[in-house]
Design an enzyme around this catalytic site. Structure first.
Site, PDB file in Angstrom:
ATOM      1  N   GLU A 171       0.970  -1.291  -0.123  1.00  0.00           N
ATOM      2  CA  GLU A 171      -0.049   0.078   0.238  1.00  0.00           C
ATOM      3  C   GLU A 171       0.641   1.336  -0.102  1.00  0.00           C
ATOM      4  OE1 GLU A 171      -2.947  -0.246   2.890  1.00  0.00           O
ATOM      5  OE2 GLU A 171      -4.258  -1.880   2.233  1.00  0.00           O
ATOM      6  N   GLU A 289      -5.642  -8.345  -0.144  1.00  0.00           N
ATOM      7  CA  GLU A 289      -6.357  -8.102   1.126  1.00  0.00           C
ATOM      8  C   GLU A 289      -7.909  -7.833   0.812  1.00  0.00           C
ATOM      9  OE1 GLU A 289      -4.773  -4.937   3.591  1.00  0.00           O
ATOM     10  OE2 GLU A 289      -2.551  -5.795   3.495  1.00  0.00           O
TER      11      GLU A 289
HETATM   12  C1  BGC Z   1      -2.763  -2.772   7.048  1.00  0.00           C
HETATM   13  C2  BGC Z   1      -3.416  -3.049   8.487  1.00  0.00           C
HETATM   14  C3  BGC Z   1      -5.033  -2.716   8.403  1.00  0.00           C
HETATM   15  C4  BGC Z   1      -5.551  -3.316   7.140  1.00  0.00           C
HETATM   16  C5  BGC Z   1      -6.997  -2.762   7.043  1.00  0.00           C
HETATM   17  C6  BGC Z   1      -3.644  -3.562   6.005  1.00  0.00           C
HETATM   18  O1  BGC Z   1      -2.942  -3.115   4.762  1.00  0.00           O
HETATM   19  O2  BGC Z   1      -1.615  -3.048   7.105  1.00  0.00           O
HETATM   20  O3  BGC Z   1      -3.031  -2.459   9.377  1.00  0.00           O
HETATM   21  O4  BGC Z   1      -5.747  -3.302   9.473  1.00  0.00           O
HETATM   22  O5  BGC Z   1      -4.832  -3.084   5.960  1.00  0.00           O
HETATM   23  O6  BGC Z   1      -7.227  -1.493   7.037  1.00  0.00           O
END
Ligand code: BGC
Length: 350
Positions: A171, A289
């Site tokens: 990210e 993710e």
């Molecule tokens: C972050 C986390 C976060 C998640 C959802 C991830 O990329 O590293 O810290 O909880 O995104 O926001």
């Protein structure tokens, strides 16, 4: 994902410890096929359905956020039916302060262990650079450190099997904007390719890894072994309701996801755009993710998770749920069992 611009990262987690067991390997030995050419679309199938081992090795120190990886986690994940894990790692907190930013031996050995556990359990494994916060506020001051970290990681794992994937940076955002990201990415890929000519690399977009920055992403030249990753947390007010690090998120508590035509349409449209982008460039997509925080109601989480995962699969995106056993967790560490609804959303008996 634009809402992520307002995200302030703080810690959430609950402590957890469970016991472990051995398991047979479903993948080839980790050193066996190092260096062979691979088909990147086949590689993406290896990732298949995965889960993030979040809040452990990307905390400032493992355990700071309540999670210490345990040997049995890898078998629990494999036995449930997942085919891969993504392991977020905060390398930047474990180097010497000055150039050449040598990564601590102890930390490297801990990562070796996590990678070996994954491969030995028969799971493909993604390692990345995660939470390198300094590079987001001052990219050029941290560029050398970023590249030196990759030089060391790439060298250490160069003989590992093609079931180990390198993801360049989680990210990118803030000052590390689309233009600078393309530059850093190309240089990191050059370094990775020096020692790992045939390793599958995963690259994400600027602006928090979301779909919105895909059009600005410049794929490194002369590459046919790259998977592009997107993160998907839309609708953000649903997935991040009550998330302590998202400003204003307490106002979103109670937001449901019932799967109305327009709710489903929004996800389909996003994914159709991603698919069109990827097809026109002949690259596979990994949704590295996606997940909804525990403060959302479980029925909505199940519906959203199932719909999002199936829509990804229909378009041949591999995916990794965020995450195993913390605030978004699909696994209940206190009861040592899966959240039944989330597990069936992720891995339906089909
Ligand atoms: C972050 C986390 C976060 C998640 C959802 C991830 O990329 O590293 O810290 O909880 O995104 O926001």
């Amino acid at each position: 994902m634009t809402n992520k611009l307002s995200v302030l990262l703080i810690v959430i987690c609950l402590p957890f410890i469970i016991q472990c067991k051995e398991s047979p390997s479903g993948l080839s030995d980790k050193k066996e096929d190092a260096g062979q050419e691979v088909d990147v679309f086949e590689q993406n199938k290896l990732l298949g359905r995965g889960i993030n081992l979040g809040n452990a090795l990307e905390a400032p120190n493992e355990g700071d956020w309540g999670i210490i990886l345990q040997e049995e986690y890898f078998d629990i994940i494999r036995d449930a039916g997942f085919s891969s894990v993504r392991i977020p790692i905060r390398w930047s907190a474990h180097t010497t302060v000055d150039s050449p930013f040598t990564i601590s031996t102890k930390f490297f050995e801990r990562i070796d262990w996590a990678v070996d556990q994954s491969l030995n359990a028969g799971l493909a494994v993604v390692i990345n650079i995660h939470h390198f916060e300094e590079i987001f506020s001052d990219p050029y001051a941290n560029k050398k450190k970023f590249l030196e970290i990759w030089r060391q990681i790439a060298d250490r794992y160069k003989s590992y099997s093609s079931n180990l994937f390198f993801e360049v940076l989680n990210e990118p955002h803030d000052q590390l904007n689309e233009i600078i990201w393309n530059e850093f990415l190309a240089e990191a890929m050059d370094i990775i390719r020096t020692s790992n000519p045939n390793r599958t690399a995963i690259i994400g977009t600027a602006n928090w890894g979301g779909v919105s920055a895909l059009n600005q992403l410049v794929l490194p030249e002369n590459e046919n072994n790259i998977i592009v990753t997107i993160h998907y947390y839309e609708p953000f007010h649903f997935t991040h309701q009550g998330a302590e690090w998202s400003e204003g998120s307490s106002d979103w508590l109670g937001t449901q996801w019932t799967g109305t035509v327009s709710e489903e349409r929004a996800i389909k449209d996003h994914f159709d755009n991603v698919k069109a982008w990827a097809d026109s460039r002949n690259v596979p997509i990994y949704m590295g993710e996606f997940g909804a925080y525990y403060k959302a109601d479980m029925d909505s989480r199940e519906r959203w998770t199932a719909f999002t995962a199936r829509q990804a699969e229909m378009r041949n995106f591999s995916w990794a749920y965020w995450e195993f056993c913390s605030g978004f967790g699909a696994f209940n560490k206190d009861k040592n069992e899966w959240h039944r609804q989330l597990l069936r959303a992720l891995l339906p008996n089909d």
